[in-house]
Motif scaffolding. Sequence first.
Motif, PDB file in Angstrom:
ATOM      1  N   LEU A  24     -58.472 -33.543 -21.545  1.00 27.35           N
ATOM      2  CA  LEU A  24     -58.837 -33.241 -22.933  1.00 27.35           C
ATOM      3  C   LEU A  24     -60.080 -33.995 -23.381  1.00 27.35           C
ATOM      4  CD1 LEU A  24     -55.261 -33.272 -24.512  1.00 27.35           C
ATOM      5  CD2 LEU A  24     -56.759 -31.272 -24.282  1.00 27.35           C
ATOM      6  N   GLY A  25     -60.603 -34.853 -22.502  1.00 32.50           N
ATOM      7  CA  GLY A  25     -61.844 -35.552 -22.813  1.00 32.50           C
ATOM      8  C   GLY A  25     -61.666 -36.948 -23.370  1.00 32.50           C
ATOM      9  N   LYS A  26     -60.440 -37.461 -23.395  1.00 36.61           N
ATOM     10  CA  LYS A  26     -60.223 -38.816 -23.898  1.00 36.61           C
ATOM     11  C   LYS A  26     -60.649 -39.836 -22.857  1.00 36.61           C
ATOM     12  CE  LYS A  26     -56.355 -37.417 -26.829  1.00 36.61           C
ATOM     13  NZ  LYS A  26     -54.908 -37.509 -27.076  1.00 36.61           N
ATOM     14  N   ASP A  27     -61.002 -41.042 -23.332  1.00 39.30           N
ATOM     15  CA  ASP A  27     -61.275 -42.096 -22.369  1.00 39.30           C
ATOM     16  C   ASP A  27     -59.949 -42.648 -21.866  1.00 39.30           C
ATOM     17  OD1 ASP A  27     -60.307 -44.185 -24.089  1.00 39.30           O
ATOM     18  OD2 ASP A  27     -62.285 -44.493 -24.944  1.00 39.30           O
ATOM     19  N   LEU A  28     -60.010 -43.556 -20.877  1.00 36.52           N
ATOM     20  CA  LEU A  28     -58.787 -43.982 -20.210  1.00 36.52           C
ATOM     21  C   LEU A  28     -57.837 -44.707 -21.158  1.00 36.52           C
ATOM     22  CD1 LEU A  28     -57.238 -44.033 -17.575  1.00 36.52           C
ATOM     23  CD2 LEU A  28     -58.499 -46.094 -16.916  1.00 36.52           C
ATOM     24  N   HIS A  29     -58.363 -45.578 -22.036  1.00 34.08           N
ATOM     25  CA  HIS A  29     -57.496 -46.284 -22.980  1.00 34.08           C
ATOM     26  C   HIS A  29     -56.788 -45.303 -23.911  1.00 34.08           C
ATOM     27  CE1 HIS A  29     -59.883 -49.713 -21.636  1.00 34.08           C
ATOM     28  NE2 HIS A  29     -58.992 -50.508 -22.185  1.00 34.08           N
ATOM     29  N   GLU A  30     -57.546 -44.352 -24.456  1.00 33.17           N
ATOM     30  CA  GLU A  30     -56.952 -43.346 -25.349  1.00 33.17           C
ATOM     31  C   GLU A  30     -55.920 -42.513 -24.603  1.00 33.17           C
ATOM     32  OE1 GLU A  30     -60.802 -42.386 -28.230  1.00 33.17           O
ATOM     33  OE2 GLU A  30     -60.572 -41.336 -26.323  1.00 33.17           O
ATOM     34  N   ALA A  31     -56.235 -42.153 -23.371  1.00 31.48           N
ATOM     35  CA  ALA A  31     -55.326 -41.323 -22.575  1.00 31.48           C
ATOM     36  C   ALA A  31     -54.011 -42.041 -22.313  1.00 31.48           C
ATOM     37  CB  ALA A  31     -55.988 -40.930 -21.254  1.00 31.48           C
ATOM     38  N   ILE A  32     -54.083 -43.334 -21.988  1.00 31.36           N
ATOM     39  CA  ILE A  32     -52.864 -44.095 -21.714  1.00 31.36           C
ATOM     40  C   ILE A  32     -52.041 -44.283 -22.987  1.00 31.36           C
ATOM     41  CG2 ILE A  32     -51.983 -46.366 -21.016  1.00 31.36           C
ATOM     42  CD1 ILE A  32     -54.342 -46.463 -19.007  1.00 31.36           C
ATOM     43  N   ALA A  33     -52.694 -44.603 -24.090  1.00 31.93           N
ATOM     44  CA  ALA A  33     -51.973 -44.785 -25.351  1.00 31.93           C
ATOM     45  C   ALA A  33     -51.220 -43.511 -25.746  1.00 31.93           C
ATOM     46  CB  ALA A  33     -52.942 -45.201 -26.458  1.00 31.93           C
ATOM     47  N   ALA A  34     -51.890 -42.362 -25.658  1.00 36.88           N
ATOM     48  CA  ALA A  34     -51.244 -41.092 -25.993  1.00 36.88           C
ATOM     49  C   ALA A  34     -50.106 -40.781 -25.023  1.00 36.88           C
ATOM     50  CB  ALA A  34     -52.271 -39.965 -25.991  1.00 36.88           C
ATOM     51  N   SER A  35     -50.298 -41.135 -23.768  1.00 33.61           N
ATOM     52  CA  SER A  35     -49.289 -40.860 -22.747  1.00 33.61           C
ATOM     53  C   SER A  35     -48.064 -41.731 -22.932  1.00 33.61           C
ATOM     54  CB  SER A  35     -49.890 -41.073 -21.352  1.00 33.61           C
ATOM     55  OG  SER A  35     -50.985 -40.213 -21.148  1.00 33.61           O
ATOM     56  N   LYS A  36     -48.271 -43.000 -23.302  1.00 32.28           N
ATOM     57  CA  LYS A  36     -47.140 -43.890 -23.566  1.00 32.28           C
ATOM     58  C   LYS A  36     -46.318 -43.380 -24.752  1.00 32.28           C
ATOM     59  CE  LYS A  36     -46.496 -47.794 -22.482  1.00 32.28           C
ATOM     60  NZ  LYS A  36     -45.419 -48.382 -21.626  1.00 32.28           N
ATOM     61  N   GLN A  37     -46.994 -42.882 -25.783  1.00 35.08           N
ATOM     62  CA  GLN A  37     -46.274 -42.333 -26.932  1.00 35.08           C
ATOM     63  C   GLN A  37     -45.422 -41.138 -26.517  1.00 35.08           C
ATOM     64  OE1 GLN A  37     -49.276 -41.459 -29.880  1.00 35.08           O
ATOM     65  NE2 GLN A  37     -49.205 -43.514 -30.749  1.00 35.08           N
ATOM     66  N   TYR A  38     -45.993 -40.283 -25.694  1.00 35.37           N
ATOM     67  CA  TYR A  38     -45.257 -39.107 -25.232  1.00 35.37           C
ATOM     68  C   TYR A  38     -44.055 -39.529 -24.397  1.00 35.37           C
ATOM     69  CZ  TYR A  38     -44.139 -34.947 -22.485  1.00 35.37           C
ATOM     70  OH  TYR A  38     -43.487 -33.914 -21.871  1.00 35.37           O
ATOM     71  N   LEU A  39     -44.243 -40.491 -23.489  1.00 34.31           N
ATOM     72  CA  LEU A  39     -43.136 -40.930 -22.650  1.00 34.31           C
ATOM     73  C   LEU A  39     -42.021 -41.539 -23.487  1.00 34.31           C
ATOM     74  CD1 LEU A  39     -42.065 -41.293 -19.775  1.00 34.31           C
ATOM     75  CD2 LEU A  39     -43.215 -43.512 -19.703  1.00 34.31           C
ATOM     76  N   GLU A  40     -42.379 -42.328 -24.473  1.00 39.50           N
ATOM     77  CA  GLU A  40     -41.358 -42.912 -25.352  1.00 39.50           C
ATOM     78  C   GLU A  40     -40.556 -41.814 -26.051  1.00 39.50           C
ATOM     79  OE1 GLU A  40     -43.424 -45.599 -27.993  1.00 39.50           O
ATOM     80  OE2 GLU A  40     -44.494 -46.455 -26.278  1.00 39.50           O
ATOM     81  N   ALA A  41     -41.241 -40.770 -26.496  1.00 36.95           N
ATOM     82  CA  ALA A  41     -40.551 -39.670 -27.185  1.00 36.95           C
ATOM     83  C   ALA A  41     -39.604 -38.938 -26.236  1.00 36.95           C
ATOM     84  CB  ALA A  41     -41.571 -38.699 -27.770  1.00 36.95           C
ATOM     85  N   THR A  42     -40.032 -38.725 -24.984  1.00 32.23           N
ATOM     86  CA  THR A  42     -39.155 -38.023 -24.037  1.00 32.23           C
ATOM     87  C   THR A  42     -37.941 -38.876 -23.697  1.00 32.23           C
ATOM     88  OG1 THR A  42     -40.350 -38.847 -22.077  1.00 32.23           O
ATOM     89  CG2 THR A  42     -41.105 -36.765 -23.032  1.00 32.23           C
ATOM     90  N   LEU A  43     -38.119 -40.192 -23.552  1.00 34.10           N
ATOM     91  CA  LEU A  43     -36.978 -41.056 -23.242  1.00 34.10           C
ATOM     92  C   LEU A  43     -36.016 -41.142 -24.423  1.00 34.10           C
ATOM     93  CD1 LEU A  43     -38.785 -43.953 -21.356  1.00 34.10           C
ATOM     94  CD2 LEU A  43     -37.195 -42.285 -20.365  1.00 34.10           C
ATOM     95  N   ALA A  44     -36.562 -41.164 -25.636  1.00 38.56           N
ATOM     96  CA  ALA A  44     -35.722 -41.265 -26.829  1.00 38.56           C
ATOM     97  C   ALA A  44     -34.907 -40.005 -27.072  1.00 38.56           C
ATOM     98  CB  ALA A  44     -36.589 -41.570 -28.049  1.00 38.56           C
TER      99      ALA A  44
END
Length: 265
Positions: A226-246
């Motif tokens: 989607l064009g995000k840099d690595l920090h942005e990509a990881i932050a968004a990915s961690k949020q998604y993973l937390e939501a799936t685990l919850a």
Amino acid sequence: MHASPPVALTIAGSDCSAGAGLQADLKTFQHFGIFGLTAVTCVVAETPKVVRSVHAVPPTILQDQLHVLLESFPVAAIKTGMLFSKAHIVAVTEILQQYRGIPLVIDPVMIASTGDPLLEENAIAAYKERLFPLATVITPNLDEAEVLWGAPARDEETMMRAAHELSARHGCAVLLKGGHLGGPECADLLVENDLPTWFRAARIDTEASHGTGCTLSAAIAANLALGKDLHEAIAASKQYLEATLATSLAWESLAALNQGTVGFH
């Protein structure tokens, strides 16, 4: 006008229970609005509780999949999951070194959550020598980092040393996942260009952790596409993973219901 979403490619094993592997990757890509492509490395007969068997796809067939996909689609990011053998890693490397401009997320899958090995021992050197130098980021957990680094990382101080040394050794960013440390929070460490960044989140008490590594690395690839840099990509990915685990799912298996025992989660 036809829609043309970004395209991401996963090179991974097939998990017939669909919680990990390329099935988890496709679900993750879909969540982020990415069109997902798959190059299958192995067919794995498994559930979150057992790995019954692993059937490797011939490396020449793996290369055929990669050739036709990379020639036919504008792939914006690639991730690798279960590669299984030295021959498969070599096959992937031979193709991907021709596509160095595409962000590459490497999840160095070695051991299933059941404890079963998912990588032949002689493949570890091929990872280090051939594939890691092509990576944008590698995403080992602590067990994988111990194999790759050569020593255990069991606290944040040794995580810092391991991540810095792995990044310097392989010339790529390292996201060292600290979920196995225990404690009230999960702390992951990114080292990129010798700069450390911690990503912290409250630990979610769930048995449904099958496929979390696959999901996280696929989410990072999706966000890079989607064009995000690595920090942005990881932050968004961690949020998604937390939501799936919850909001994780659970079923009783038929065998468990028949025996009156707890099913898989």
